[in-house]
Every structure is written in structure tokens, then in C-alpha cells.
Design an enzyme around this catalytic site. Structure first.
Site, PDB file in Angstrom:
ATOM      1  N   ASN A  12       0.884  -1.171   0.000  1.00  0.00           N
ATOM      2  CA  ASN A  12       0.000   0.000   0.000  1.00  0.00           C
ATOM      3  C   ASN A  12       0.919   1.218   0.000  1.00  0.00           C
ATOM      4  OD1 ASN A  12      -1.803   2.071   0.500  1.00  0.00           O
ATOM      5  ND2 ASN A  12      -2.909   0.984   2.108  1.00  0.00           N
ATOM      6  N   ARG A  93      -2.576  -2.040  -3.618  1.00  0.00           N
ATOM      7  CA  ARG A  93      -3.678  -1.097  -3.559  1.00  0.00           C
ATOM      8  C   ARG A  93      -3.370  -0.002  -4.572  1.00  0.00           C
ATOM      9  NH1 ARG A  93      -4.341   3.941   0.428  1.00  0.00           N
ATOM     10  NH2 ARG A  93      -6.390   4.648  -0.259  1.00  0.00           N
ATOM     11  N   HIS A 181     -11.239   5.004  -1.329  1.00  0.00           N
ATOM     12  CA  HIS A 181     -11.222   4.186  -0.105  1.00  0.00           C
ATOM     13  C   HIS A 181     -12.040   2.908  -0.286  1.00  0.00           C
ATOM     14  CE1 HIS A 181     -10.231   8.086   2.231  1.00  0.00           C
ATOM     15  NE2 HIS A 181      -9.123   7.377   2.104  1.00  0.00           N
ATOM     16  N   ARG A 241      -5.408  17.803   3.310  1.00  0.00           N
ATOM     17  CA  ARG A 241      -6.192  18.089   2.109  1.00  0.00           C
ATOM     18  C   ARG A 241      -7.415  18.929   2.481  1.00  0.00           C
ATOM     19  NH1 ARG A 241      -6.650  12.081  -0.281  1.00  0.00           N
ATOM     20  NH2 ARG A 241      -5.278  11.462   1.441  1.00  0.00           N
ATOM     21  N   GLU A 381      -7.767  -3.218   4.744  1.00  0.00           N
ATOM     22  CA  GLU A 381      -7.562  -3.088   3.297  1.00  0.00           C
ATOM     23  C   GLU A 381      -6.581  -4.122   2.770  1.00  0.00           C
ATOM     24  OE1 GLU A 381      -7.739   1.639   2.515  1.00  0.00           O
ATOM     25  OE2 GLU A 381      -6.483   1.005   4.201  1.00  0.00           O
TER      26      GLU A 381
END
Length: 407
Positions: A12, A93, A181, A241, A381
Site C-alpha cells: 500500500n 492497492r 477508499h 487536504r 484493506e
């Protein structure tokens, strides 16, 4: 096919960190990795490496090519730890699959060329993940690699939710809301019915609150609305962000403040959010320590919570109500104060927390009196990427197949 004792490596990759996890290649793949870890602060002055059972410690990386050095460090450590067991597959990912890739896909040069086209839409992750793929194609050419896309879970979102109010020609050229996501939300679609039964098949909002943050509204365990859109900037205020912002403000910054596109990108991705508003940190834990004395810390946290409450209301409207609210990812799983403040803002809906359960990060943190069940569910994940990669490489219909579903 490789032997049953082979391992699956999952990577990832972000702009300043690489997470990795090693799973046994069984059917089904166990949810807990054999071993995992992270190189963090890759582009900073003090990078660290941590792994299962070992806290992060300084690591020396070549300053001329720190990302390459970080990948090499991980590879060397994995080779030390795996002994005689072979790596049978590598799962990645990949943040953006665009309008083309709705399923995991085996990576080759042709697919890589496609995915490079999405780098401007996910500049914090896409180029670094693809760099890792390219390096591993050279370093481990006999090991198949699979891309698992963060955008894929949201392909069930209705077309009206995908549209942007721009001329139709831009839609035809792929300018639309994609959502992100997805690996985290896909895991929730598996874990939530195991814990909450039929309630999880109703109107559910999952709040993925980490350094990046978004919401996903699900009905029947499928995505029907999400806060991130064309890029990973839309929606919630995040660590660094901005989240959603008036496009007129961006035009002003370009026209009056003379910001170049590159400078604007730096501002929105790296210098905004909690970091920008506070002028202190992107980490809410640090800001919570300082909020009593620092007005900017208070302002940043208040805006973060306000934006979360507003966006939850927006997704709830798209769902037509709410039965279950779930917090996940780093902040969502571990920051009881942020959860409590968000839920306080949702008090008008009848949301009420059990204070002790919330402090304990319990699976259910709402009180019996709450009209809406509120819970905490750790994300996974890496396991989604490992299990989907294994499925791709075992399925006979994938033999020789180069691309996923095209739409």
C-alpha cells in the site's frame, strides 16, 4: 499455479510511506497477516521502519532515490523473514482505476500504461504505487502482480451520483465522480453483517477517517453515495487536504494570487485541512493537546467536526435515512474525542453515545437509547487486496486475461 505454502505480499504505497503485509496463500486467505510493517517519512529528514512486534526505528535511505531505497529495504527484510517459503503473488492497492477497471486485474506493461493516465487524479498515491509495480516487474519478474482498485467498490453508485454539472462532453471523456477508499469499504461490507446482522444491510454510513477521509453510504452492502469524487480532494476536510471548496476561491487564487496549477495542487493536497487551518499539525491528537491555549487548533478541530456532520447529513439524505453509523481508519478507530464531537453534532437525529464504550473503542459505542446504532469497526484493506489477488490468480477465466471489466 504456485504451491499452497506460497505467500502473498500486499503493498500500500503513498507519497511518503509504504505499508506492507505478508499473508499465507490459503483458501480462504486468513484475515490476520503473518507479518506486516511500514516505512514512514520516506521523503523527510528522519524516515523510520517498523514491523510486527518491533516499534518504528530510524532507517537510512539513499537521499537521491529514497522511494527506491525504501522498497529495497522492505524487499530485503521480507527475504530475511520468509525463509524457504516463496512469494507467490504481490497485490497492490491502486487508488484510481478510472471508468475502465471495476475488478482486480493482473498487471503488465499494457495495464501500467493505462493506469499512468490516472496519475493527475491521485497524485499522492498513483505514481508511487506504479513505481513499485515497475520495480518489482524487474526485480521479481516471475511473481505475478495484481492491482486492486480503490475506485472499484463505487461502481454501483447511481449515474446521477457520478455526474458533474458540466457539459456532457466532459462526462464522455471520463470527467465524473469516482469515489475512493474502496478497499476499506469493501471490507466493511463483509465485516458489518458479521457483527450487526441484518442492520448492516439497511441504510449505513461508514466514516473512513484517516489522513485521508471520506464517507460511504451503503444500502444492501453496496455503495450508493460517497463524498470523494473525481479526485481524492472532494468531501470531508482531511489532515492536509482541503476537502470540498468553492471553485470560485480556486479561480481567485489563480487569478489574483497568481498561483500556478502546481502551487495550487501543493496547497490543496499538502498545506490545507487540519494542517493549514491550524498552522500546527495535520494530526488531531496534537491539536487536541493544544486547543485550550491555541485558537487556531480549536478552529481547525471545530471545522473538521462541522464538515463531517454536514457531509453525514448529505449522505443520509441520499440514503433516505440512517440505521447504522460506523467509524473506521486511524482517527475513526482510535480517537474517541473526535467521534464524540461528531456524534454530538448528530444529536438532533437521536444519536446518543455510551461514554465508556466510546472511550474503549468498542464495536458498539451508542447507548441503548440511541435511535441510530453507532459503532467502530477496524478496517483491513490489506486482507481485501490479498484475498482478491489470490482469487484473480486462481480463477481459470483469468488465464491470459489482461484487463478487467471495461465499461
Amino acid at each position: 499455479m504456485s504451491g499452497a505454502d506460497d505467500l502473498i505480499l500486499v503493498l500500500n504505497c503513498g507519497s511518503s510511506s509504504i505499508k506492507f503485509a505478508l499473508f499465507e496463500r490459503r483458501q480462504p486467505v486468513a484475515r490476520r497477516p503473518l507479518w506486516n510493517g511500514k516505512v514512514d517519512g520516506i521523503t523527510g529528514p528522519a524516515p523510520t521502519f517498523g514491523e510486527t512486534g518491533v516499534p518504528p526505528a530510524p532507517v537510512v535511505l539513499d537521499p537521491a532515490a529514497p522511494y527506491t531505497a525504501a522498497l529495497a529495504h522492505i524487499g530485503a527484510r521480507i527475504d530475511q523473514r520468509r525463509g524457504t517459503r516463496a512469494i507467490g503473488a504481490i497485490g497492490h492497492r491502486i487508488v484510481h482505476g478510472g471508468a475502465r477497471y471495476f475488478e482486480p486485474v493482473r498487471l503488465d506493461a499494457e495495464v501500467l500504461a493505462d493506469l499512468r493516465g490516472y496519475i493527475p487524479l491521485a497524485p499522492l498515491h498513483q505514481p508511487f504505487a506504479l513505481e513499485a509495480v515497475e520495480q518489482l516487474l524487474v526485480q521479481r519478474p516471475g511473481v505475478p502482480q495484481v492491482a486492486c482498485f480503490d475506485t472499484a467498490f463505487h461502481h454501483t453508485v447511481p449515474a446521477v451520483e457520478q455526474m458533474l454539472p458540466l457539459p456532457r462532453a466532459f462526462w464522455e471523456r471520463g470527467v465524473r465522480r469516482y469515489g475512493f477508499h474502496g478497499l476499506s469499504y469493501e471490507y466493511q461490507s463483509i465485516a458489518l453483517p458479521e457483527r450487526h446482522g441484518e442492520l448492516a444491510r439497511g441504510r449505513v454510513i461508514v466514516a473512513h477517517l484517516g489522513s485521508g477521509a471520506s464517507l460511504c453510504g451503503m444500502i444492501g452492502l453496496e455503495s450508493v453515495a460517497t463524498t470523494m469524487g473525481f479526485s481524492a480532494l472532494e468531501g470531508l476536510m482531511m489532515g492536509s487536504r482541503s476537502g470540498s471548496i468553492d471553485p470560485g476561491a480556486l479561480l481567485y487564487l489563480m487569478q489574483t494570487e497568481k498561483l500556478s496549477p502546481e502551487e495550487l495542487g501543493q496547497l490543496l493536497y499538502h498545506d490545507s485541512g487540519l494542517r493549514g487551518v491550524s498552522g500546527i499539525s495535520s494530526d488531531p491528537r496534537e491539536l487536541l493537546k493544544l486547543e485550550a491555549e491555541q485558537e487556531t487548533a480549536r478552529d481547525a478541530l471545530a471545522l473538521y467536526v462541522r464538515r463531517a456532520v454536514r457531509e453525514i447529513g448529505s449522505v443520509m439524505a441520499a440514503l433516505g435515512g440512517l440505521d447504522l453509523l460506523i467509524f473506521t481508519a486511524g482517527i475513526g478507530e482510535h480517537n474517541a474525542t473526535i467521534r464524540a464531537r461528531i456524534c454530538e453534532g448528530l444529536g438532533f437525529l437521536g444519536v446518543a453515545l455510551d461514554p465508556q464504550a466510546n472511550l474503549d473503542n468498542a464495536p458498539v459505542i451508542s447507548s441503548p437509547a440511541s435511535r441510530i446504532t453507532v459503532g467502530v469497526e477496524p478496517t483491513n484493506e490489506e486482507w481485501i487486496a490479498a484475498s482478491r489477488s489470490d482469487e484473480v490468480l486462481r480463477a481459470p477465466e483469468w488465464a491470459g486475461r489482461k484487463t478487467a471489466t471495461v465499461c
